[in-house]
Design a protein around this motif. Structure first.
Motif, PDB file in Angstrom:
ATOM      1  N   UNK A  20      33.101  50.441  -5.068  1.00  0.00           N
ATOM      2  CA  UNK A  20      32.970  50.195  -6.504  1.00  0.00           C
ATOM      3  C   UNK A  20      32.707  51.495  -7.261  1.00  0.00           C
ATOM      4  N   UNK A  21      31.942  52.407  -6.651  1.00  0.00           N
ATOM      5  CA  UNK A  21      31.702  53.708  -7.276  1.00  0.00           C
ATOM      6  C   UNK A  21      33.005  54.482  -7.443  1.00  0.00           C
ATOM      7  N   UNK A  22      33.811  54.538  -6.379  1.00  0.00           N
ATOM      8  CA  UNK A  22      35.055  55.313  -6.459  1.00  0.00           C
ATOM      9  C   UNK A  22      36.063  54.658  -7.404  1.00  0.00           C
ATOM     10  N   UNK A  23      36.052  53.340  -7.485  1.00  0.00           N
ATOM     11  CA  UNK A  23      36.900  52.679  -8.479  1.00  0.00           C
ATOM     12  C   UNK A  23      36.417  52.984  -9.896  1.00  0.00           C
ATOM     13  N   UNK A  29      38.220  58.434 -15.130  1.00  0.00           N
ATOM     14  CA  UNK A  29      39.256  59.458 -15.341  1.00  0.00           C
ATOM     15  C   UNK A  29      40.339  58.933 -16.273  1.00  0.00           C
ATOM     16  N   UNK A  30      40.808  57.706 -16.035  1.00  0.00           N
ATOM     17  CA  UNK A  30      41.871  57.149 -16.866  1.00  0.00           C
ATOM     18  C   UNK A  30      41.388  56.820 -18.276  1.00  0.00           C
ATOM     19  N   UNK A  31      40.147  56.389 -18.409  1.00  0.00           N
ATOM     20  CA  UNK A  31      39.613  56.088 -19.741  1.00  0.00           C
ATOM     21  C   UNK A  31      39.467  57.361 -20.569  1.00  0.00           C
ATOM     22  N   UNK A  32      38.989  58.434 -19.947  1.00  0.00           N
ATOM     23  CA  UNK A  32      38.875  59.715 -20.653  1.00  0.00           C
ATOM     24  C   UNK A  32      40.259  60.219 -21.040  1.00  0.00           C
ATOM     25  N   UNK A  33      41.189  60.163 -20.102  1.00  0.00           N
ATOM     26  CA  UNK A  33      42.558  60.602 -20.383  1.00  0.00           C
ATOM     27  C   UNK A  33      43.175  59.769 -21.510  1.00  0.00           C
ATOM     28  N   UNK A  34      43.009  58.459 -21.448  1.00  0.00           N
ATOM     29  CA  UNK A  34      43.570  57.582 -22.475  1.00  0.00           C
ATOM     30  C   UNK A  34      42.962  57.837 -23.839  1.00  0.00           C
ATOM     31  N   UNK A  56      32.008  51.292 -20.987  1.00  0.00           N
ATOM     32  CA  UNK A  56      31.768  50.226 -20.003  1.00  0.00           C
ATOM     33  C   UNK A  56      31.799  50.780 -18.579  1.00  0.00           C
ATOM     34  N   UNK A  57      32.772  51.636 -18.299  1.00  0.00           N
ATOM     35  CA  UNK A  57      32.892  52.221 -16.955  1.00  0.00           C
ATOM     36  C   UNK A  57      31.692  53.112 -16.657  1.00  0.00           C
ATOM     37  N   UNK A  58      31.228  53.859 -17.658  1.00  0.00           N
ATOM     38  CA  UNK A  58      30.073  54.731 -17.455  1.00  0.00           C
ATOM     39  C   UNK A  58      28.816  53.922 -17.158  1.00  0.00           C
ATOM     40  N   UNK A  59      28.611  52.819 -17.879  1.00  0.00           N
ATOM     41  CA  UNK A  59      27.450  51.961 -17.617  1.00  0.00           C
ATOM     42  C   UNK A  59      27.548  51.346 -16.220  1.00  0.00           C
ATOM     43  N   UNK A  60      28.745  50.882 -15.846  1.00  0.00           N
ATOM     44  CA  UNK A  60      28.935  50.310 -14.513  1.00  0.00           C
ATOM     45  C   UNK A  60      28.645  51.342 -13.433  1.00  0.00           C
TER      46      UNK A  60
END
Length: 91
Positions: A20-23, A29-34, A56-60
């Motif tokens: 889950x961490x690596x996902x 990476x994709x959210x920052x790029x987007x 959301x990804x950062x909180x997760x």
């Protein structure tokens, strides 16, 4: 048929926290790029959507890292017998 706990679950259970961490890293990476790509392309709505996803990804990721750092929680040892199945009330 009533399935009974075997008692080996705590020793055979595995957590998917590292996966889950690596996902989360991949999603970050994709959210920052987007966010950057849509902001540069002049699409503020899509950039905002990617920015929210980034949040959301950062909180997760923070929650996953907290759980990883907590270490293993209490698990009953081999001396704890399996749970007894519930008594049947059909009598």
């Amino acid at each position: 048929m009533i399935r009974m706990r075997t008692g080996s679950e705590p020793t055979t259970a595995r957590s998917a926290l590292r996966a889950r961490f690596w996902l989360s890293v991949w999603g970050l990476v994709w959210a920052v790029f987007g966010t950057a790509a849509f902001a540069l392309a002049g699409r503020p709505g899509w950039a905002a959507a990617c920015g929210i996803l980034w949040l959301v990804v950062t909180v997760d990721m923070a929650v996953v890292l907290r759980h990883i750092r907590q270490g293993p929680h209490y698990q009953p040892g081999r001396d704890i017998p399996p749970y007894r199945p519930p008594e049947s009330r059909l009598r």
